[in-house]
Design an enzyme around this catalytic site. Structure first.
Site, mmCIF file in Angstrom:
data_model
loop_
_atom_site.group_PDB
_atom_site.id
_atom_site.type_symbol
_atom_site.label_atom_id
_atom_site.label_comp_id
_atom_site.label_asym_id
_atom_site.label_seq_id
_atom_site.Cartn_x
_atom_site.Cartn_y
_atom_site.Cartn_z
ATOM 1 N N VAL A 243 38.154 48.772 38.214
ATOM 2 C CA VAL A 243 38.553 50.067 38.754
ATOM 3 C C VAL A 243 38.327 51.155 37.716
ATOM 4 O O VAL A 243 38.734 51.031 36.569
ATOM 5 C CB VAL A 243 40.042 50.053 39.142
ATOM 6 C CG1 VAL A 243 40.391 51.355 39.824
ATOM 7 C CG2 VAL A 243 40.321 48.891 40.057
ATOM 8 N N ILE B 136 40.052 51.983 34.265
ATOM 9 C CA ILE B 136 41.507 51.908 34.191
ATOM 10 C C ILE B 136 42.056 50.536 34.531
ATOM 11 O O ILE B 136 43.250 50.310 34.487
ATOM 12 C CB ILE B 136 42.211 52.959 35.088
ATOM 13 C CG1 ILE B 136 41.555 53.011 36.462
ATOM 14 C CG2 ILE B 136 42.176 54.301 34.444
ATOM 15 C CD1 ILE B 136 42.247 54.008 37.377
ATOM 16 N N ASP C 130 49.936 41.837 54.066
ATOM 17 C CA ASP C 130 50.256 41.685 52.645
ATOM 18 C C ASP C 130 51.135 42.833 52.165
ATOM 19 O O ASP C 130 50.861 43.454 51.138
ATOM 20 C CB ASP C 130 48.964 41.623 51.810
ATOM 21 C CG ASP C 130 49.205 41.012 50.438
ATOM 22 O OD1 ASP C 130 48.324 41.150 49.562
ATOM 23 O OD2 ASP C 130 50.273 40.411 50.236
ATOM 24 N N THR D 40 39.528 39.877 38.380
ATOM 25 C CA THR D 40 38.404 38.986 38.653
ATOM 26 C C THR D 40 37.594 39.514 39.803
ATOM 27 O O THR D 40 36.435 39.200 39.959
ATOM 28 C CB THR D 40 38.912 37.601 39.079
ATOM 29 O OG1 THR D 40 40.308 37.555 38.850
ATOM 30 C CG2 THR D 40 38.211 36.526 38.314
#
Lengths: 344, 378, 378
Positions: free
Chosen positions: C47, C39, C156, C43
């Protein structure tokens, strides 16, 4: 529609004879007659339609004005209105396009039968309609709510939009007026200063005016933004309500807000973080460095972590060996690294 | 809430056992490895690769689980020295030693010699605790201590190390908990302590100094000798921290737990566990009896940091065991020379031969390779 | 490194001989899942959508690409695995398993997530309201609270990393930059973390010691974006970012942030137009669609001085959550939960190339326009 030649089939009077004449129709048979006839014939209760060959039972209350020239259209529109009150589903309720198309076809089919069908077909269609209504009461109700909410939302949006425009216009008007006035005053003052031999003062006055103009412009922009914002805010809240209206009625009580979610607590059973702890040199020194504290490092976090690690698992006891005797027998001689085994 | 978190940690779920379970695991590892070794020798014999006739090879005394444990323990002490050379700090050092212990739960020295893994494990610990670490810097620093390793040798085992660690990189260290206990004790001593329900503590007998001394020594113990024992597998980090302090000053812990734990039964049980941990592992001396069955790691405590003084008996044992190991695996090396596997490309062959040569050269000097692992700083 | 059976050591045969317990466990785990289809690819990882063999439960498998065996484990994967293994919470993505595949790649098995907040914000055909925003904020804050409670910084936070399940539950994902905090010995962290648009001023000023307030700030910016439906503080260089922040929230000075001038990268971003720190009224003016409580919460999350920002716990106590409209139930939240979303999942779970690209922020995307349904009759 106001055709001068129109006349009432019952009393034969026309607009020529009675300029106030009003024509009404009854949705049972769609026969037309003037208001005075309706009153005369049906004022004392339901009666039969006077049109030859009709004879359907009519009521005064059901008579209303005709919307379309073509009576057939009027009839069809009425049928559609009735049908759509029941068949009120939406595209997004269907998983595939095919299912949606099938539904639409079913609706059209039923409508067609009702409008153009033979007596038998009409009966069958009515039956289908009634059955669907019975079976889908909740869905129908839900969609009715949705439509209502949507209508409200639409109106509210319009209102907010109008207000915003009003505000913008007003702001622009005021601004130009004020601006003009100030410009004049400022020029006046500047001239005066110049004539008094003070060019610096003139300059200052000019700068002042420019600043004020800027300020006004900024404020005007802000007001517009605010109005926009209010509009958005209303929209957000309305969206929430829309979503709710579209939902099934749930029998739920108001749940109390639990910050951490259900059954989650953050109380420690071992410690509570004090406001202040006795001096600990190495950490105090570290925190005293300005850039450490300014970056967001909090000494309390360290205390919390130390305490957390000090107690994590304190009273977690590992299952003890059931039977130490038995356990020891199944293993080789006890070994103990510090006891040097002399190889046998 | 703290207990819940601990129960969810990988340390508890994967690497905490009862003493008998721990012993069982080591036994099994040893058995499997020995079996595997014998099978390989068997097939080598059948392929006719061995000069000796097979039978007596198979009847040699195998490496026992205890011997394996001793060998690994010796290398744990070596690892401490390497950590000191790298100036790792407590976190990386502690993590390295625990990684080493955990890996050798299910891997035997028969399969791979601990000395080849010391550096890769240290590197992995650096990564896990601190973040990115330059491989070049690492290799250079290792070289300063006389340890040569190539980039490939450093990085290739990483994934398998991780797999052996069951992908659990976080190690909860008891020494951090000492800070917390110290804080509370200091507050109790100053009279400013308040418990979770607002309760106060009875007056503390002693000076601030008493607390600092005990905790300071406990920290040294837990960032040194304790790392070479099995405590991490048998007790929770919190209990180990308490034990570390108890060993220095039992009264402190008894007072402390008296304040913290109101439930008499729980407190007694906890004290028992702490005493056990302290006496059997942290305080253990040569003459102290060990009523626990099974394969446990304990090293004599002389109160001296382990990197300076390695128990001479351990070193002697390690030498002996290593020789035995060497001889057990010698036939296979022979077999490998004669019968390179079909999957070899000429490139691989050359590299393999080169490595073998290097290893033999190293082994010639000293069984441990390289004339003693670390050049002692004079 | 010679092995018992003498073959050339591929890494797996060195440490994990076939039949060894660890290899068996790995094989077991590998066999539990059946790959369905790919899906997404980046880099960093590929997945796949997959499912559990027995139950059919959908999962996402992230296969981490390593260019060669000599790279070892990347920091991203190590961090993610390390922290996800220990952080279990309803609002944190669930790491189900880790295994090594046939070609020696690491595979991380994560629960299947239907989409992310970025997708919802950008897709103008998706309509959402205040109740939905509250629900998402509550779930994000809870996840964040758990991280911080366990002394882990995410570093993040952005709409792209806030994913949701098929039943609408929000999960914080992507722990590739996460690390533990609060240990003073370890406080020399990099300030080059968090995607630029969501990066707090202290990081832009180069702070090397910081705390959980950075995540709260990032979430505050996400909050604003949820309301505005466009990125709020967008900039293309660090300097510009400081300017944008200063113009929106005020110029950081010693007055509103004592000590800020000592930060290594401190500078005055908008010297010609310095603005005082915004107060609640100013925030209300910038976000007129918010209620007072909402604006107060937002204000608290965006304080310039990290010490003044609210914590995740405190944020959850805000009255904003208690007032009408109440937070929507997760299953009623909007979002694409169908098959088209798999594309998104792939995109979300992969990582972008290199450092700069990560911190660049996404691109603005005008959402699709949708015709209004006309309604005749009635």
């Amino acid at each position: 529609m106001s055709n001068d030649d129109e006349y009432c089939p019952v009393c034969k009077s026309s607009r020529y004879l009675n300029p106030q004449i009003r024509f009404l129709i009854e949705p049972t048979c769609y026969h037309k007659m003037c208001a005075s006839c309706v009153d005369r014939l049906f004022g004392n209760g339901p009666s039969d339609c006077p049109v030859a060959g009709c004879g359907k039972r009519l009521r005064a209350a059901r008579f209303r004005a005709q919307t379309f020239d073509d009576i057939a259209v009027e009839r069809e529109v009425d049928v559609r209105k009735r049908v759509n009150k029941i068949f009120n589903r939406r595209e997004d309720e269907f998983a595939t396009k095919r299912q949606w198309d099938d539904y639409l076809e079913m609706v059209e089919g039923t409508t067609f039968d009702l409008v153009n069908g033979t007596k038998k077909e009409v009966e069958a269609a009515e039956k289908r309609l009634r059955e669907y209504e019975e079976a889908n009461k909740t869905v129908i109700e839900r969609n009715v709510q949705r439509e209502r909410a949507e209508a409200l939302a639409f109106m509210a949006r319009e209102e907010a939009e109008r207000e915003m425009l009003r505000a913008t216009r007003k702001a622009a008007e005021l601004e130009t007026e004020e601006d003009k006035r100030e410009l004049m005053l400022s020029r006046h003052a500047q001239l005066e200063a110049l004539s008094n031999g003070d060019p610096e003062k003139a300059e200052r006055i000019k700068q002042n005016y420019i600043k004020r103009a800027e300020e006004r412009r900024r404020k005007a922009r802000l007001d517009v933004e605010t109005a926009k914002g209010i509009r958005e805010g209303r929209a957000l809240v309305l969206n929430s309500m829309l979503a709710k209206a579209g939902e099934e009625e749930d029998e739920e009580e108001e749940e109390e807000w639990e910050p951490l979610g259900k059954n989650v607590s953050d109380t420690s059973k071992y410690f509570s973080l004090l406001e202040e702890y006795p001096r600990v040199d190495w950490i105090d020194g570290f925190v005293a460095d300005q850039k450490v504290a300014a970056g967001g490092y909090d000494r309390q976090d360290w205390y919390q972590r130390s305490l957390f690690e000090a107690f994590a698992g304190l009273t977690v006891f590992l299952p003890e060996d059931e039977d130490e005797e038995a356990a020891s027998k199944s293993l080789p001689d006890r070994t103990d690294i510090m006891v040097v085994d002399v190889p046998s | 809430m703290e207990d819940e978190t601990y129960l969810g940690s990988t340390q508890y779920r994967y690497f905490t056992f009862t003493p008998s379970k721990l012993s069982q695991i080591r036994q099994r590892t040893n058995q499997l490895a020995t079996q595997h070794l014998n099978e390989s020798i068997q097939s080598a014999i059948q392929a006719g690769d061995l000069s000796d006739s097979g039978q007596d090879l198979l009847e040699r005394e195998p490496l026992t689980a205890e011997e394996e444990l001793k060998l690994v323990s010796y290398y744990i002490t070596q690892s401490v020295a390497i950590c000191d050379h790298f100036r790792t700090g407590s976190a990386v050092k502690a993590t390295t030693l625990i990684f080493l212990q955990r890996i050798y739960l299910r891997i035997s020295p028969l399969q791979i010699h601990p000395k080849t893994l010391l550096l890769p494990i240290l590197y992995l610990a650096f990564k896990s605790e601190n973040g990115v670490t330059s491989a070049s810097w690492f290799i250079r620093t290792a070289a300063e201590a006389g340890l040569t390793i190539t980039r490939e040798e450093l990085l290739t085992p990483e994934i398998d190390l991780a797999m052996n660690l069951r992908w659990a990189f976080q190690v909860l260290h008891p020494y951090r908990g000492i800070e917390g206990v110290k804080l509370e004790l200091l507050a109790m001593q100053a009279g400013t302590y308040r418990g979770p329900a607002g309760e106060t503590a009875p007056p503390f007998e002693g000076t601030r100094d008493r607390i600092e001394r005990a905790c300071g020594r406990a920290r040294i113990l837990l960032t040194g000798p304790a790392l070479c024992t099995d405590v991490y597998f048998l007790y929770t980090p919190s209990q180990i921290a308490m034990a570390g302090i108890w060993v220095q000053d039992g009264g402190l812990i008894e007072y402390f737990l008296g304040v913290k734990i109101k439930d008499e039964a729980v407190r007694q049980r906890l004290l028992k566990v702490i005493r056990e941990c302290g006496e059997r592992h942290l305080l253990a001396t040569k003459d102290a009896p060990n009523p626990y069955p099974g394969l446990l790691l304990r090293l004599p405590q002389n109160g001296v940091p382990i990197s300076v003084e390695i128990p001479p008996e351990l070193k002697k044992e390690a030498v002996r065991i290593d020789k035995k190991l060497f001889h057990l695996k010698k036939p296979l090396k022979e077999a490998k020379g004669k019968h390179p596997p079909a999957t070899d490309t000429s490139e691989e062959e050359r590299r393999a031969k080169k490595r073998k040569l290097e290893k033999e050269n190293r082994d010639k000097d000293d069984v441990f390779g390289g004339g003693g692992m670390i050049k002692r700083k004079q | 490194m010679p092995t018992p059976n003498g073959s050339t050591p591929t890494v797996s045969s060195v440490l994990v001989p076939a039949g060894g317990e660890v290899a068996d466990i790995n094989q077991e785990i590998r066999d539990k899942y059946v790959k369905d289809d790919k899906i997404g690819e980046g880099t960093y990882a590929i997945v796949y959508r997959a499912h559990v063999k027995g139950t059919g439960q959908p999962v996402a498998i992230k296969k981490i690409k390593i260019s060669s065996a000599s790279e070892g484990i990347t920091m991203d994967s190590l961090r993610e695995i390390k922290h996800l293994q220990e952080l279990r919470h309803d609002n944190i993505v669930n790491l189900l398993d880790v295994f090594v595949g046939k070609s020696h790649n690491i595979h991380a098995v994560l629960e299947f997530l239907a989409g992310d907040l970025e997708g919802i914000i950008k897709d103008k055909s998706i309509v959402y309201g205040t109740g939905d925003i509250k629900s998402w904020m509550a779930m994000s804050l809870r996840g964040l609270w758990w991280c911080h409670r366990n002394f882990v910084l995410h570093r993040d936070i952005k709409p792209n990393n806030l994913l949701y399940t098929m039943s609408g539950v929000l999960k914080i994902a992507d722990f590739g930059l996460a690390r533990s905090f609060a240990d003073p010995g370890n406080e020399n962290m990099t300030s080059q973390v968090v995607t630029r648009w969501y990066r707090p001023p202290e990081l832009l000023f180069g702070a090397k010691s910081y705390g959980p307030a950075i995540d709260v700030y990032s979430l505050g910016v996400v909050f604003a974006e949820l309301v505005l439906r466009v990125p709020w503080l967008a900039a293309s260089t660090d300097m510009q970012q400081l300017e944008v922040i200063a113009n929106a929230l005020g110029t950081p000075t010693e007055l509103n942030w004592p000590g800020v001038t000592t930060l290594p990268g401190y500078c005055i971003p908008n010297p010609d137009n310095q603005l005082p720190e915004v107060d609640l009224n100013n925030i209300r003016r910038q976000f007129p669609s918010m209620s007072i409580n909402g604006a107060q919460l937002l204000h608290g999350m965006l304080r310039l001085d990290p010490r003044k920002r609210v914590g995740a716990r405190e944020a959850l106590e805000s009255d904003w959550f208690r007032e009408e409209p109440i937070p929507t139930k997760p299953q009623d939240l909007p979002g694409k939960k169908g098959k088209e979303e798999q594309e998104k999942v792939g995109q979300d779970l992969r990582r972008r190339v290199g450092h700069d690209e990560r911190l660049d922020g996404g691109d603005l995307d005008r959402g699709k326009k949708v015709a209004r349904r006309l309604n005749f009759g009635l």
